[in-house]
Structures are given as structure tokens and as C-alpha cells.
Design a protein around this motif. Structure first.
Motif, mmCIF file in Angstrom:
data_model
loop_
_atom_site.group_PDB
_atom_site.id
_atom_site.type_symbol
_atom_site.label_atom_id
_atom_site.label_comp_id
_atom_site.label_asym_id
_atom_site.label_seq_id
_atom_site.Cartn_x
_atom_site.Cartn_y
_atom_site.Cartn_z
ATOM 1 N N TYR A 69 14.587 11.544 48.392
ATOM 2 C CA TYR A 69 14.555 11.649 49.844
ATOM 3 C C TYR A 69 15.972 11.830 50.401
ATOM 4 N N VAL A 70 16.939 11.221 49.741
ATOM 5 C CA VAL A 70 18.324 11.297 50.214
ATOM 6 C C VAL A 70 19.043 12.498 49.600
ATOM 7 N N LEU A 71 18.801 12.756 48.333
ATOM 8 C CA LEU A 71 19.553 13.802 47.638
ATOM 9 C C LEU A 71 19.148 15.213 48.059
ATOM 10 N N GLN A 72 17.860 15.430 48.247
ATOM 11 C CA GLN A 72 17.433 16.807 48.495
ATOM 12 C C GLN A 72 18.126 17.453 49.702
ATOM 13 N N PRO A 73 18.223 16.765 50.833
ATOM 14 C CA PRO A 73 18.870 17.442 51.970
ATOM 15 C C PRO A 73 20.388 17.252 52.027
ATOM 16 N N MET A 74 20.955 16.531 51.072
ATOM 17 C CA MET A 74 22.390 16.221 51.161
ATOM 18 C C MET A 74 23.231 17.483 50.951
ATOM 19 N N PRO A 75 24.167 17.753 51.860
ATOM 20 C CA PRO A 75 25.012 18.931 51.669
ATOM 21 C C PRO A 75 25.983 18.734 50.501
ATOM 22 N N GLY A 76 26.430 19.827 49.905
ATOM 23 C CA GLY A 76 27.463 19.752 48.867
ATOM 24 C C GLY A 76 26.916 19.868 47.465
ATOM 25 N N SER A 77 27.814 20.110 46.530
ATOM 26 C CA SER A 77 27.403 20.408 45.155
ATOM 27 C C SER A 77 27.117 19.144 44.334
ATOM 28 N N ALA A 78 27.589 17.999 44.782
ATOM 29 C CA ALA A 78 27.372 16.785 43.991
ATOM 30 C C ALA A 78 25.879 16.485 43.841
ATOM 31 N N ALA A 79 25.147 16.714 44.910
ATOM 32 C CA ALA A 79 23.698 16.469 44.842
ATOM 33 C C ALA A 79 23.045 17.449 43.881
ATOM 34 N N ASP A 80 23.510 18.718 43.912
ATOM 35 C CA ASP A 80 22.975 19.721 42.974
ATOM 36 C C ASP A 80 23.186 19.261 41.532
ATOM 37 N N LYS A 81 24.411 18.851 41.264
ATOM 38 C CA LYS A 81 24.727 18.444 39.890
ATOM 39 C C LYS A 81 23.858 17.279 39.449
ATOM 40 N N ALA A 82 23.721 16.323 40.329
ATOM 41 C CA ALA A 82 22.925 15.141 39.989
ATOM 42 C C ALA A 82 21.479 15.523 39.701
ATOM 43 N N LEU A 83 20.943 16.387 40.517
ATOM 44 C CA LEU A 83 19.540 16.768 40.351
ATOM 45 C C LEU A 83 19.354 17.610 39.090
ATOM 46 N N VAL A 84 20.291 18.518 38.835
ATOM 47 C CA VAL A 84 20.170 19.342 37.620
ATOM 48 C C VAL A 84 20.250 18.451 36.383
ATOM 49 N N GLN A 85 21.150 17.482 36.425
ATOM 50 C CA GLN A 85 21.217 16.545 35.296
ATOM 51 C C GLN A 85 19.898 15.788 35.142
ATOM 52 N N ALA A 86 19.345 15.422 36.274
ATOM 53 C CA ALA A 86 18.103 14.638 36.229
ATOM 54 C C ALA A 86 16.929 15.443 35.683
ATOM 55 N N LEU A 87 17.014 16.769 35.799
ATOM 56 C CA LEU A 87 15.940 17.598 35.229
ATOM 57 C C LEU A 87 15.767 17.299 33.750
ATOM 58 N N ALA A 88 16.885 17.030 33.106
ATOM 59 C CA ALA A 88 16.841 16.799 31.664
ATOM 60 C C ALA A 88 16.549 15.346 31.320
ATOM 61 N N THR A 89 16.825 14.451 32.226
ATOM 62 C CA THR A 89 16.733 13.035 31.860
ATOM 63 C C THR A 89 15.487 12.342 32.400
ATOM 64 N N THR A 90 14.805 12.956 33.356
ATOM 65 C CA THR A 90 13.633 12.294 33.942
ATOM 66 C C THR A 90 12.358 12.782 33.267
ATOM 67 N N THR A 91 11.284 12.064 33.545
ATOM 68 C CA THR A 91 9.985 12.440 32.980
ATOM 69 C C THR A 91 8.907 12.247 34.041
ATOM 70 N N GLY A 92 7.703 12.661 33.680
ATOM 71 C CA GLY A 92 6.542 12.391 34.516
ATOM 72 C C GLY A 92 6.675 12.938 35.925
ATOM 73 N N SER A 93 6.125 12.174 36.885
ATOM 74 C CA SER A 93 6.090 12.677 38.255
ATOM 75 C C SER A 93 7.488 12.753 38.855
ATOM 76 N N THR A 94 8.405 11.910 38.375
ATOM 77 C CA THR A 94 9.772 11.989 38.883
ATOM 78 C C THR A 94 10.382 13.343 38.550
ATOM 79 N N ARG A 95 10.121 13.791 37.350
ATOM 80 C CA ARG A 95 10.652 15.087 36.955
ATOM 81 C C ARG A 95 10.082 16.194 37.858
ATOM 82 N N LEU A 96 8.804 16.072 38.164
ATOM 83 C CA LEU A 96 8.200 17.080 39.052
ATOM 84 C C LEU A 96 8.889 17.063 40.414
ATOM 85 N N GLY A 97 9.185 15.856 40.886
ATOM 86 C CA GLY A 97 9.886 15.737 42.167
ATOM 87 C C GLY A 97 11.259 16.363 42.113
#
Lengths: 440, 661
Positions: B132-160
């Protein structure tokens, strides 16, 4: 009317147990009783429709469509068994049979393959996902205002309408009422001279549509109501009666308060009169008053100033008696005001003026539902297409953002971007609860 | 700090170090901020809100909102809020409380919050807060965090997370998303995200996945490719877009909507070849592609090149003809008029209707005769379409053609249609022809002339209309005359002079029947200066005149006659008049929208005093609901004792109570 779509009957039968539970057999689109009836539209020419959402505006929309001989209503979809039963009864009573199918899952409804169009009247937070899925399924859509729950969703929906070549009608039905058309034509033809200011008066407060005010005790959702799906992409919140049916609109996670509920009516008309239907303001500021108790968090009293590129200021307000309910264009030589049941002008004779064919004439629809059906056949633009509804809703979304940030925000309506305000930019979209996703 | 934040192997440590540093910074900064005296600290508010269940006890919720609102625009306040709200999300507070905190964190969180949010993403129960906080956050730090999370999360969180990188259009996510296209459960959201991100790599991956995709995934991949192609087209890469559209068009298993979308795109992206492609699709035998072709005619066929479309029209299926005619309406008259006229004269009703609608914009004076005759001889939808077209045809020459035909005589039915058009088109120069029609022996023609006069007449025409009104024995004609006289009188500039001509005529008129008819006009005009005349006529020796005066008073459109109807409700011995007065009184109470509810209820109390029939009492109860106040509640409650209206009274009491809240 439609050629066969992607799913055959056999495949449907495998996918739709609810439909069978609700109906003795697959709905018979060609009713024997319809054949040979004087004046009846031949079954092959009928527009096959279904509806989603029967908690508030849905039943009324459906009844209007059921009154059209060229419509064959075949199914209803809702998350609440009570709504479903009532909607189904309405359809079956109309046709004198028990053919209407019922669904809780809209994806199963869309997979039927025999629909031409769908009428959607669900809470705002579901508008975008559901509508884009319908468009993607090749359906024309009659959808309620506001177009979407966030500004970015609005652009996505408009893109999807174009992408799939579908017909869209927004429930901004005032456009199909004579008085509103006449008022807009008077303004467009310069009867009040150059417009100096536009006032849009909307309702204020919170209205208890469902009689559930005060019922905010957290409890288990009733059996027969799929609350989890109802919440869908919205942030999680526990069930209480006051949060859901009809009164959801007072909570910003599901609706947008009076401002967003009405922006698609009186502001839409204001845009129409000004010819601003495909653009938006360049500066917006606003203030609001909010409840201090209870679960609702939308403004009960609000004032939004919007400045357009040509210098015309708009005021959109709820709860300020000096701003009369409805739409008022104030010009150099007088004013025109229109509301439901009210149409006045200064000078007074303006309201009786006829706009001749050699003047600027606007799109004329005498019946909002019929206009949709006509356009389903002609594939022409409806009187309230998605882009126009998006532009009306955008003003409301920007007003909400201006109120929330407490700043004057600058907007580029051509690129639909905020200028120099990354903080406000965060509020242009909404994050969906996992695993929901905006479809393409 | 920077090293820790960018080291994906040590996110937990980074988060802890960051939180400690941020908390320290916040406490230093907050110490300098001036808190309002007596105001609760954020710690206190968060302590209170921790047990919030999302229901009625929402006071801390509002406190938190006010606290953050007051501090969101200064760096120190934002830092304090960010730090403490992040910490709060790690506590055992209720989900409703955490959601409330997240709502505000979304607005105040900066890039410094990213490591802590990344940590929340690792837990399914807290992932939504982070998204909820990361998706609309401006800047590349949020992008990096989310891209990293693509590899580390599972289940419905990964879908999110997949959804979030799509919405953010994070190009760095593409290499991680592409393999997901092969994974059941992930393929649909991954394809959707790739479509939203667009670009060569995403498009290539989607194209590669298309042939094998089945069922729902097929439609999703196709939709994603369409979106991707739109982005290419918007970036002026027509070749790239066309490549995608053509690849889609060759896939036999595409769902119909996507197939149509691909055809629309192909036509749009084909440049100079677009018209040829469009014609081949239009004249082919695939209904879906024909529809796509029609939708693109306006975009790709220049006015001088529309002839092939016109020539093809008669050979197309009926419903496609209807669609093409709607498009031809936007082309220059000289290029399409002949085709549209042929359609409007054709044998198929839907095509004729579409032709008539198209004539509205492409027709000229030459079609007046045909359209007027069509309106005269047809009924229902065709008549309505013809009338509409006659009213909307553009150009002064059309007005002249209508006048000329009107003056030339002809069948009454056709002349009647022309008269309607005179009104619709506001042809002021037709006054003489309209006046002549008012003297026609045909009541229908006279009625249509009256309609026309409403639009083009002036107050000086009122006497002539009054003549017709008092002489007519034809009901519909009388109604038209009434409406016309009232409408023309309304055009008088001074509001208190609008009824002058009727008042003068009433003074001269001796025939009671005529006087009664004239009185019925007065409430339609609503000029209050006529009220004394009506008051006097209440006691006229002729019963019909007195009855007409009383009915006019009870039909008065403003509250100026409120006292009159109140007296009638109280004193009238005529039951009909009494009932009319009560209905009028209730109506008048609702006329003043801005009136004080107590004053409105006082009037309703008066109406109630004279209402003894259940239907009258129901009227009063219905009106009371509009003015929620203590007096309304008291009055409505009084009816609970009346068995005949108890049900309505109960409903009214409930509604008033609810609205008073």
C-alpha cells in the motif's frame, strides 16, 4: 444478436453450477412466447444482457432495460443472495418463466459467451476491474458513475474501451433529459455571453440510504453475503452493516462521498455546457469538513475551486447554501441554472428560447437506456462515453487530492499529470489488496 | 546507510539500523517542533488506536488523521510519523489499526522507509501494508525493493508484488517476470504486468508465450500484447506495433474481443496501407473484422476516398450497414448524400432509420420534401427519426425550402410536419404561414401551428391565441392553445406584466365558459398580479367561474397563494376544493428548498388540522419526511394513533429520526 463467443454451452455447463442451481435449465434466449407477438423484436435481433450489482442502482437500471422490447435479460450477478433472489424474481416475473440465471462470480457470467452487453452497478472500488474484464470479454457496458475509484483507473478503463472497440454508456442520465440539454445549448450558443464563472452545487452530509447508520458493531458477515469478495481490491476492513450496502459510498476506500457520487452528474453537465468534456482544470484547490466519529471518512462539507485553461473558474461545493444545487453558468449577460426539476435563467425568457438547427446543437438523447441500445447497434459513441465520464470524475478525484493534501495542485489535462507535486501524485492511483490486479 | 540499503543480502539488518537511525533523527527533530498544548503525542495516539477494531469506537482513528495531517508538510513531522507508524506496523495491534496507520504512512513515507517496508513484505500478514505504501511511492528505491521482492516472496504476496511492479511500470522487473509466464498461477498476473510495462523485452516474451497459452491465459496474454502495442504506437513505433498486431491476428485461438482489438490495431498501425486493409476487412465475411473496419473508417479514410465505402454499403450485412451509416454522417455532404438517401429510402427499417439519422447531418434543402413526407406517412421510430431530422437539418436554405413547401399547400399531414419543423427550427420568418395555419379548418393543423407559434411567437400573438382558446371545441387544441398562450405570455420581460393581456381579456369577456378557460391560464403564467382577480372571482355568481378561480388558486406555482389555499382548506364546504387546497398546501410547503424546517412544519401542521381523510393524512406524512426536525417528529408521531395511517406514520417517524441523525 451476437455471434457465438469463445465458450460453448458444454464448457459453460462445467463452469457454472450456480447458474444451474438458480435455473431449471440453461436460459432459453429464444422464448416461444416471444415469437409472433405483435410489435416484438425478433429474438435473433435482441440485445442479450445481464446485470452485476443489485444493491442500489442496479435494480432500477435493469427495470429500465427490461422495459425495452429489444433486450433479453438472461442473468443476474451479485455477492448477496438476497439481492440475487430479488433481481432474479424481477426478471422471471417480467418474462413469465424461471430462466434467469444467477451468478456470484462475474467471471463465470462473462464466460457464458452469449452476452452482448452488461449493466454494472457495484461499489466504486470494483468499477475498474470489473468493467475492464467485461470489455475484455467483448461486452458493451452500461456502467455507473463515477467512472472509476481513482484517476489512473479511469485512464486504463478508457484505453480498454478503445482497445476492444466496445460501446460504453455511463449512468450520467441527466444528459438524456431535455432541460439539461437545453441549458447546455443555451450556454454553448452564447445566450449568457462569455461565461465568467461556473457553480456546481452538490449534496452534503451523509445520507442513510440503507438505514444502517449507527450499525458499526463489528460482526461476522451474514451467510449468503460474500464479504471477502465484496472487499475485493480495497484495503481490508472488518464487516459491519453500516460499511456495506448503499452506505459504502461514505467510506473513501469503497466510494468517494457526496463529491464523487455527484460529480458525474452536475459537473458533467457543467463540462457539457462549456465544451470541456475532453479536458480538465489546470489548477485545483479545496477544503473539506470530515466526521469526527464513526466509520465514515468522506467529506460532509466541501468546497473545490478549479481553474480551466481559458481562465474560467469553477466552484464545486456541497453544504454551502450560496452555491445552489445543480449547475449554474454565470456569464456577462446573465445566467442559466439547471437542476433536476429546476431550469431557470436571467433574463427569465432564456429558458424558453429554442435553439435552431443553424446554431450549435449538442448530442440529443431522449432516453439514456435507449441511447445505449441504439449505440450497441450502430457502434456510435453514446451520449455519456467513457472518456467524457473520466474527465468529469477526474475533477472530483483531483478535488479529493487537493483537499487531502491541503495544497493548490497544478494539473496538465493533456498528459494527465500533476505538475511538480510527487506527494500528490501518490494519490492518483490506488493500491489493490493482494492478489487483485488491474487487467489489461 | 547507503551500503546497507542497497545490499539485498542483508535487508533485515539494514531495516533495523535504518529504524534506529530514523527514530533517533525523528526524536531530535520532533523535540524542536511545537506540539499544541494538551494535544496527545503520536505515541499516545498509537497506543489508543492499537486495539481499534474498525468499528464504532473510532476516536483514535480521527486523532491519528489529525495528527498526521498537521505534520505531513514539514520534514520533522513527516520523519516522526514515518518512523513511528513503521514501528507500529510491527506491533501486535489489530489489523484495522494497522490499516489506519498504513493509510497515513502512504502519504508521509519517503525512501528512508523502504528497507522497513521490504521487511514487511516478507510476511503475508503484513505484506499488504507494505504494498500500500510502496506502490505509489515516487523514486527508484521502491522499484528496487519490489523487484527484489519478486524473487523472495511467495503465494498471494508475490501476486501483489507482480501487480505493483506492473502498475509502476518497473522495467527492471521484466527479466524476473518473463519466466513466470511459464508458471501456473503466476502466468496471468505476470502477463498483465508485462503488458503494462511494455517495451521490446516484455513484448517478445509475451509473443513467445502466446501460441502455447490456453483458456484465460490466452486472453490475458493477448490483452497484454494489445496494451504493449498501444504503447509502441503512442511512441511513434508503428512498425513495432504492427508486428505485434499482425502476430495476434494470425493466432487462430484468440478470443473474439482480442481478435477485434488486433484488427483495430492493425488498421491503425498500417499507415498508407490502412485504407486498403480496411476495405478488405469491411467487404470480407468475418463479422467481427467488419465491425473493426467500420470503427476505423473515420480515422483512416479521407473524405475524398470514401466512395469505395459508399459503393460497398448495399452489399454489406444489414447491421453493418447501420454502423457504416452512423460513420458516414461525419463525412462531407457531397461525398455521401446520395448513398445516405438511398439507405433512407431502402426496404430495411433499421437501415432506413440509420439513413434518416445520418441525413440529420449530411442532408440539405434537397431532402426536405422527402423527410417531411416520411414523417407524415410513417409512425413510431421512423416518424420520430424523420421529425428529428427535419428539425436538425443545417442551413438557411433548409428553412427557405420548408417555408416554400408550406406556402405551396399540399396534404395536411405533410404541412403539419413542416409546421412542427418551423417550431423546432425557430423559423421566425414563417410567422405569416403559421398564422394562416391557425385559421385552417383542420384542428390538427391548427394544433401544430400553435406548437410552432410557441417557439417563434411573441407576447403580441397572445390575443390571437386566446381567440382560438375560447372558441375551440377540440380538447387537444384547447390544451395546445393554453400552453401556447402561457408560453408566449412568459416571454414578457417584466414578471408582473405577464398576465396583463389575459387580465384585460377577462375584463372584456362576458361568456362564463370563456372566462373559466382564461382563468385556467393564470397559474401557468404565475404572475402574482393576477391573484387579486382570482380572489375576487372565487365568489363569482357563476359557479363555473368561481370553480375555475379556486382551481387556479390551488394550482398556483409559487407560495404567493399559500394563505389562499390555507383558507380554502379551512373554510371550503366543497369537498373537491378542500382536497385540492390540501394537496396545494403540501406542495407549496416543498417549494421553498431553503426554508427553515420548523416553519415548513408549521404549515404542514395547518394542513394536518384540516386533513381528515387517510389519503390526505398520508400526503402530510410524506411531506413531513422532507423536513427532519423535532416538530416534524412530533407531528408524525401524532398519527401513530390513527389506525388507517399507522403504517405510513411509523415509516415517516423512522425516516425523520434517521435524517435527524
Amino acid at each position: 444478436m451476437k455471434e457465438k463467443r469463445g465458450f460453448g454451452r458444454r464448457e459453460f455447463l462445467k463452469k457454472a453450477p450456480l447458474a444451474l442451481a438458480g435455473a431449471a435449465a440453461f436460459p432459453t434466449i429464444v422464448k416461444a412466447s416471444a415469437l409472433g407477438r405483435a410489435g416484438a423484436v425478433p429474438p435473433s435481433d435482441r440485445i442479450v444482457m445481464a446485470g452485476i450489482g443489485f444493491g442500489m442502482q442496479g435494480p432500477s437500471n435493469m427495470k429500465s432495460f427490461l422495459g425495452k422490447g429489444e433486450v433479453q435479460w438472461v442473468a443476474v450477478c451479485d455477492l448477496d443472495d438476497e439481492h440475487l433472489a430479488e433481481a432474479r424474481k424481477t426478471v422471471n416475473d417480467k418474462y413469465g418463466n424461471s430462466d434467469c440465471a444467477v451468478y456470484k462470480d462475474f467471471r463465470q457470467l462473462f464466460a457464458r459467451g452469449d452476452l452482448d452487453a452488461v449493466s454494472i452497478a457495484v461499489p466504486d472500488h470494483w468499477h475498474a476491474i470489473l468493467s475492464i474484464e467485461a470489455l475484455k470479454a467483448g461486452l458493451d457496458v452500461y456502467g455507473e458513475k463515477p467512472l472509476t475509484h481513482s484517476l489512473r483507473e479511469g485512464r486504463a478503463l478508457c484505453d480498454a474501451v478503445k482497445r476492444y472497440g466496445r460501446v460504453w454508456q455511463t449512468g450520467s442520465w441527466q444528459r438524456s433529459e431535455e432541460n439539461f440539454l437545453r441549458a447546455c445549448e443555451l450556454v454553448r450558443n452564447g445566450r449568457v455571453g462569455k461565461v465568467l464563472r461556473v457553480e456546481v452545487g452538490l449534496p452534503s452530509g451523509h445520507y442513510d440510504f440503507a438505514g444502517t447508520f449507527g450499525q458499526e458493531q463489528i460482526q461476522k458477515a451474514p451467510a449468503g453475503f460474500d464479504y471477502e469478495t465484496w472487499l475485493g481490491p480495497a484495503p481490508w476492513a472488518p464487516y459491519c452493516k453500516a460499511r456495506v450496502h448503499m452506505n459504502w459510498r461514505w467510506t473513501m476506500d469503497f466510494g468517494g462521498g457526496q463529491l464523487m457520487d455527484w460529480i458525474g452528474h452536475h459537473l458533467d453537465i457543467a463540462h457539457w455546457g462549456m465544451g470541456f468534456e475532453l479536458t480538465g482544470p489546470v489548477e485545483i484547490s479545496g477544503r473539506g469538513e470530515f466526521p469526527t466519529t464513526g466509520i465514515y471518512n468522506s467529506a460532509t462539507r466541501y468546497w473545490v475551486d478549479a481553474l480551466y485553461a481559458d481562465g474560467t473558474p469553477f466552484v464545486i461545493a456541497g453544504g454551502y447554501p450560496e452555491i445552489q444545487s445543480g449547475t449554474k453558468w454565470i456569464g456577462e449577460h446573465g445566467w442559466v441554472w439547471v437542476d433536476r426539476g429546476g431550469f431557470e435563467s436571467q433574463p427569465a425568457y432564456l429558458v424558453n428560447e429554442v435553439i435552431g438547427p443553424n446554431e450549435t446543437r449538442l448530442y440529443h438523447s431522449r432516453d439514456h437506456y435507449q441511447n445505449f441500445l441504439d449505440c450497441v447497434r450502430s457502434r456510435a459513441l453514446t451520449i455519456a462515453p467513457a472518456e467524457v465520464a473520466h474527465r468529469s470524475a477526474s475533477v472530483g478525484h483531483l478535488g479529493v487530492i487537493a483537499i487531502e493534501t491541503g495544497r493548490k495542485i497544478k494539473w496538465d489535462p493533456a498528459t494527465e499529470t500533476l505538475i511538480g507535486d510527487p506527494g500528490a501524485e501518490r494519490l492518483l492511483s490506488r493500491t489493490y489488496r493482494k492478489p487483485h490486479q488491474l487487467p489489461a | 546507510m547507503r551500503t546497507h540499503r542497497t545490499n539485498p543480502m542483508r535487508p533485515r539488518l539494514a531495516g533495523c539500523l535504518f529504524l534506529a537511525a530514523a527514530a533517533l533523527a525523528a526524536s531530535v527533530l520532533a523535540a524542536g517542533a511545537q506540539a499544541p498544548p494538551g494535544a496527545a503525542s503520536l505515541d499516545q495516539i498509537l497506543k489508543e488506536i492499537a486495539s481499534y477494531d474498525g468499528g464504532i469506537e473510532s476516536a483514535p482513528f480521527w486523532k491519528l488523521r489529525d495528527y498526521v495531517q498537521a505534520r505531513k508538510d514539514d520534514a520533522a513531522g513527516r520523519a516522526e510519523c514515518e518512523t513511528k507508524l513503521l514501528q507500529f506496523l510491527k506491533t501486535p495491534a489489530t489489523p484495522a489499526a494497522k490499516m489506519a496507520a498504513t493509510r497515513h504512512l502512504r502519504v508521509v513515507a519517503g525512501e528512508s522507509a523502504v528497507p522497513a517496508l521490504q521487511a514487511l513484505l516478507r510476511n503475508d500478514a503484513t505484506a499488504d501494508y507494505a504494498l500500500y505504501v510502496l506502490q505509489p511511492m515516487p523514486g527508484s528505491a521502491a522499484d528496487k525493493a519490489l523487484v527484489q521482492a519478486l524473487a523472495t516472496t511467495t503465494g498471494s504476496t508475490r501476486l501483489g508484488v507482480v501487480s505493483a511492479v506492473g502498475r509502476r511500470r518497473s522495467a527492471d522487473a521484466v527479466p524476473v517476470l518473463v519466466p513466470m509466464l511459464q508458471q501456473p498461477g503466476l502466468a496471468v498476473p505476470a502477463a498483465t504486468a508485462l503488458g503494462a510495462i511494455g517495451g521490446d523485452a516484455a513484448s517478445r516474451a509475451l509473443l513467445g508465450a502466446l501460441p502455447q497459452a490456453k483458456g484465460e491465459l490466452k486472453g490475458v496474454v493477448a490483452g497484454a500484447l494489445l496494451e504493449s502495442a498501444e504503447r509502441a504506437l503512442a511512441a511513434k513505433d508503428a512498425t513495432g506495433a504492427l508486428h505485434l498486431y499482425e502476430a495476434l491476428s494470425t493466432d487462430a485461438g484468440l478470443p473474439p474481443a482480442a481478435r477485434k482489438g488486433a484488427a483495430l490495431g492493425r488498421i491503425a498501425a498500417s499507415g498508407s496501407a490502412s485504407p486498403t486493409l480496411l476495405m478488405s476487412l469491411l467487404t470480407g465475411n468475418d463479422h467481427l473484422l467488419q465491425e473493426a473496419a467500420v470503427a476505423k473508417i473515420k480515422d483512416v479514410v479521407a473524405p475524398r476516398e470514401i466512395a469505395p465505402v459508399c459503393a460497398a454499403l448495399p452489399r454489406l450485412p444489414e447491421n453493418i450497414q447501420v454502423q457504416v451509416l452512423a460513420v458516414l454522417a461525419g463525412y462531407p455532404r457531397e461525398a455521401v448524400l446520395q448513398t445516405v438517401m438511398s439507405a433512407a429510402r431502402g426496404s430495411s427499417l433499421p437501415v432506413r432509420l440509420a439513413g434518416l439519422r445520418a441525413l440529420e447531418t449530411v442532408g440539405d434543402a434537397s431532402v426536405v420534401s422527402f423527410v417531411a413526407e416520411t414523417a407524415a406517412r410513417s409512425r413510431g421510430a421512423e416518424q420520430a427519426a424523420a421529425r428529428n431530422t427535419l428539425g436538425m437539418l443545417k442551413g438557411r436554405a433548409v428553412d427557405e425550402a420548408i417555408l416554400a413547401q408550406l406556402s405551396a399547400g399540399g396534404a395536411d399531414e405533410v404541412r403539419g410536419e413542416l409546421l412542427l419543423a418551423v417550431g423546432d427550427r425557430r423559423i421566425f420568418s414563417a410567422k405569416a404561414a403559421v398564422s394562416a395555419a391557425l385559421a385552417s379548418p383542420s384542428p390538427r393543423l391548427r394544433s401544430q401551428a400553435l406548437k410552432a407559434l410557441r417557439a417563434i411567437g411573441t407576447p403580441s400573438d397572445v390575443p390571437g391565441v386566446l381567440d382560438l382558446l375560447v372558441k375551440s371545441a377540440d380538447g387537444p387544441e384547447q390544451s395546445e392553445a393554453e400552453a401556447t398562450a402561457a408560453s408566449l405570455a412568459q416571454k414578457t420581460q417584466r414578471a408582473d406584466a405577464r398576465a396583463a393581456l389575459i387580465k384585460t381579456r377577462l375584463k372584456e369577456e362576458k361568456d362564463p365558459r370563456a372566462r373559466a378557460r382564461l382563468m385556467a391560464l393564470l397559474p401557468l403564467i404565475g404572475d402574482n398580479s393576477a391573484l387579486p382577480l382570482l380572489r375576487a372571482a372565487r365568489n363569482d355568481e357563476n359557479a363555473d367561474v368561481a370553480d375555475a378561480a379556486i382551481r387556479a388558486l390551488t394550482a398556483w406555482p409559487t407560495t404567493a397563494a399559500r394563505d389562499d389555499v390555507l383558507r380554502l382548506a379551512r373554510d371550503s364546504r366543497n369537498e373537491t376544493h378542500r382536497l385540492l387546497a390540501i394537496v396545494a398546501l403540501v406542495r407549496m410547503v416543498g417549494l421553498d428548498r431553503n426554508r427553515d424546517p420548523e416553519a415548513a412544519v408549521a404549515d404542514l401542521r395547518s394542513a394536518a388540522a384540516y386533513s381528515w381523510r387517510p389519503e390526505e393524512q398520508r400526503l402530510v406524512l410524506g411531506a413531513l419526511v422532507q423536513f427532519p426536525c423535532g416538530e416534524a417528529l412530533e407531528l408524525a408521531s401524532g398519527y401513530l394513533r390513527e389506525a388507517t395511517v399507522r403504517q405510513e406514520a411509523e415509516a415517516a417517524v423512522e425516516k425523520i429520526k434517521a435524517r435527524m441523525k
